[in-house]
Design an enzyme around this catalytic site. Structure first.
Site, PDB file in Angstrom:
ATOM      1  N   HIS A  56      16.031   9.903  35.036  1.00  0.00           N
ATOM      2  CA  HIS A  56      16.331  11.134  34.438  1.00  0.00           C
ATOM      3  C   HIS A  56      15.266  12.245  35.300  1.00  0.00           C
ATOM      4  O   HIS A  56      14.746  13.106  34.658  1.00  0.00           O
ATOM      5  CB  HIS A  56      16.012  11.483  33.251  1.00  0.00           C
ATOM      6  CG  HIS A  56      16.673  10.415  32.294  1.00  0.00           C
ATOM      7  ND1 HIS A  56      18.109  10.310  31.963  1.00  0.00           N
ATOM      8  CD2 HIS A  56      16.200   8.847  32.024  1.00  0.00           C
ATOM      9  CE1 HIS A  56      18.554   9.214  31.317  1.00  0.00           C
ATOM     10  NE2 HIS A  56      17.546   8.623  31.363  1.00  0.00           N
ATOM     11  N   GLU A  72      17.530  18.195  54.443  1.00  0.00           N
ATOM     12  CA  GLU A  72      18.718  19.073  53.928  1.00  0.00           C
ATOM     13  C   GLU A  72      19.762  19.036  54.482  1.00  0.00           C
ATOM     14  O   GLU A  72      20.996  18.875  53.860  1.00  0.00           O
ATOM     15  CB  GLU A  72      18.287  20.689  53.790  1.00  0.00           C
ATOM     16  CG  GLU A  72      16.936  20.839  52.859  1.00  0.00           C
ATOM     17  CD  GLU A  72      16.234  22.164  52.919  1.00  0.00           C
ATOM     18  OE1 GLU A  72      17.133  23.045  53.137  1.00  0.00           O
ATOM     19  OE2 GLU A  72      15.052  22.343  52.846  1.00  0.00           O
ATOM     20  N   LYS A 121       5.670  28.836  55.643  1.00  0.00           N
ATOM     21  CA  LYS A 121       6.775  27.830  55.242  1.00  0.00           C
ATOM     22  C   LYS A 121       6.715  26.767  56.467  1.00  0.00           C
ATOM     23  O   LYS A 121       6.893  26.933  57.524  1.00  0.00           O
ATOM     24  CB  LYS A 121       8.106  28.246  54.939  1.00  0.00           C
ATOM     25  CG  LYS A 121       8.163  29.179  53.940  1.00  0.00           C
ATOM     26  CD  LYS A 121       8.165  28.471  52.559  1.00  0.00           C
ATOM     27  CE  LYS A 121       9.268  27.582  52.180  1.00  0.00           C
ATOM     28  NZ  LYS A 121      10.617  28.482  52.223  1.00  0.00           N
ATOM     29  N   SER A 161       9.705  29.479  58.589  1.00  0.00           N
ATOM     30  CA  SER A 161      10.774  30.316  57.992  1.00  0.00           C
ATOM     31  C   SER A 161      10.594  31.568  59.044  1.00  0.00           C
ATOM     32  O   SER A 161       9.569  31.864  59.229  1.00  0.00           O
ATOM     33  CB  SER A 161      10.314  30.866  56.734  1.00  0.00           C
ATOM     34  OG  SER A 161      10.739  32.059  56.307  1.00  0.00           O
TER      35      SER A 161
END
Ligand code: ARG
Length: 467
Positions: free
Chosen positions: A159, A299, A292, A286
């Site tokens: 969970h 991804e 970043k 970024s």
């Protein structure tokens, strides 16, 4: 002789197709990648035609010479593919016609329907082998990473809540199991691809005296003992697209595994977890925020899995309502199959590259795993060991957790007298349960994360991978 409206099938037509129809119906723009397989099939088929007396020796020689020349031109990108010839099969036949008039006999006793079915089976055999090689390389990378981090512990989650401590190796070996099943899956698809449909004709074979075993053998469609594997029903042979679906499914499955692993690593890489440092080479920055470092390779792996699963869906939808046998809808099958293959290969390489350069941040991992709450279940087991029923033990430890929360202290720092008040079986040694090394050593059953068990599993996989 009738005027030809189209070079190969134009006999019964008085007009050629509209330009729009040509653009709509062509497939050569994407099936040209079947050219090497098509040429191989042409060579085997014509050799068989000669073998059964349907093609003279000289004609066969000329055809083979022409096909060899075309194979070289294909390799060098020197063939001008023409959409007016529709597909790769007719383009090759037309090119061969320019080299030798014997080319007019090449299509004897076959149809593009059994031809394309044979080409793609050769393609899938190749595709499975290439995928298997990459999968084995990925498994090697995962095993190395697991081996290097055998004694690094992190919380395992259910969970997405911290559940119980595990070794990083145990977590990674879970993926090794998944990719291992993917190996089996691609091996099964490879085996299923190994049947020769050539000779099924358009739908009902041919009246000509062909030798199907000859072509099957020439193309390597044989079992382990070298006996030809020939598809037994001509209608099934030209209508069947199970192999596309099985291959697309194997790709979907491995892609789903990429995606889940990618998601785990994305979480581990976030500042909130901080368990890993990703290699710069597989991250991007970024355009706005200078600080970043984004886990883009992971991804994209997650994103591409959607595309790969989508390809499988497209194929199922395309096939499910088709009457037997061949229907032109099936020409579209290659788009998805090729895309699933290309993307799966890319994903396998990128995932291996990303994991190869990934480091675990031992400080952050040990901080996260030091929460004694992760060993609450071990305390319940401790009570069970002392004769308490598990349900009661669970209750007692639950009460201890509540007490620790109330006292605002770690679970293993609840005062002895409070702990003992909860159950008389709480001995003087109850706190020893919260020793991580001890907890891991207590888990040596098959499939558990104990150090000896992990060493066994690692050795088993090393052996399976031949190292
Ligand atoms: N390009 C076609 C395909 O890939 C080849 C088979 C064409 N057969 C036909 N009867 N039009 O499906």
């Amino acid at each position: 002789m009738a005027k030809k409206a189209q070079a190969t099938w134009g006999g019964r037509f008085s007009k050629g197709p509209a330009d729009l129809m040509l653009a709509f119906s062509e497939s050569v723009s994407f099936d040209k990648r079947l050219a090497p397989y098509d040429i191989q099939v042409n060579k085997a088929h014509t050799a068989m035609l000669h073998h059964v007396g349907l093609l003279a020796k000289k004609e066969l020689r000329e055809i083979h010479r022409g096909l060899d020349e075309l194979a070289q031109r294909v390799e060098r990108g020197k063939v001008q593919w023409k959409s007016e010839y529709e597909d790769v099969h007719m383009n090759i036949e037309q090119e061969l016609t320019k080299i030798t008039p014997a080319a007019a006999k090449m299509h004897t006793a076959r149809s593009r329907n059994d031809q394309v079915a044979t080409d793609v089976r050769l393609f899938f055999k190749d595709a499975c082998q290439q995928t298997l090689a990459r999968l084995n390389a990925l498994l090697g990378v995962l095993l190395d990473l697991a081996d290097r981090n055998r004694f690094v512990y992190i919380p395992g989650y259910t969970h997405l809540q911290r559940a119980q401590p595990v070794s990083v190796a145990h977590h990674l070996l879970a993926y090794v199991e998944m990719f291992g099943r993917d190996v089996n899956r691609f091996e099964r698809v490879l085996d299923d691809a190994n049947w020769c449909p050539l000779g099924s004709g358009a739908i009902a074979g041919t009246t000509l005296p062909i030798d199907r075993a000859f072509t099957a053998q020439a193309l390597g469609f044989v079992d382990k003992r070298g006996r030809p594997r020939i598809t037994p029903n001509s209608m099934d042979s030209v209508a069947d697209r199970d192999l596309f679906l099985d291959f697309a499914h194997a790709c979907s499955m491995v892609a789903t595994h990429f995606s889940r692993l990618a998601e785990d690593v994305i979480l581990w890489n976030s500042s909130e977890f901080g368990y890993v440092e990703l290699p710069d080479a597989f991250c991007t920055g970024s355009s706005l925020m200078p600080q970043k470092k984004n886990p883009d390779s992971l991804e994209l792996l997650r994103g591409k899995s959607g595309r790969i699963v989508g390809n499988q869906q497209s194929l199922f939808v395309m096939v499910k309502g088709l009457p037997l046998t061949y229907n032109r809808d099936l020409q579209e099958d290659k788009v998805q199959a090729f895309d699933s293959f290309d993307q799966t290969i890319l994903c396998l390489e990128v995932l291996a590259g990303t994991l190869e350069g990934m480091e675990f941040r031992i400080d952050r991992c040990s901080e996260a795993v030091s929460d004694p709450g992760l060993l609450a279940t071990d305390l319940a087991d401790y009570l069970v060991d002392r004769g308490v029923a598990f349900r009661d033990a669970h209750h007692v430890v639950g009460a201890l957790v509540a007490l620790a929360e109330k006292l605002d202290c770690p679970l293993n720092e609840v005062p002895d007298r409070d702990a003992k008040k909860l159950h008389p079986k709480m001995g003087a040694d109850w706190r020893e349960v919260f020793d991580l090394q001890r907890a891991m050593k207590a888990r040596e059953g098959i499939g558990m994360p104990g150090p000896k068990q992990l060493a066994k599993q690692l050795a088993r996989w090393r052996k399976a991978l031949g190292g």
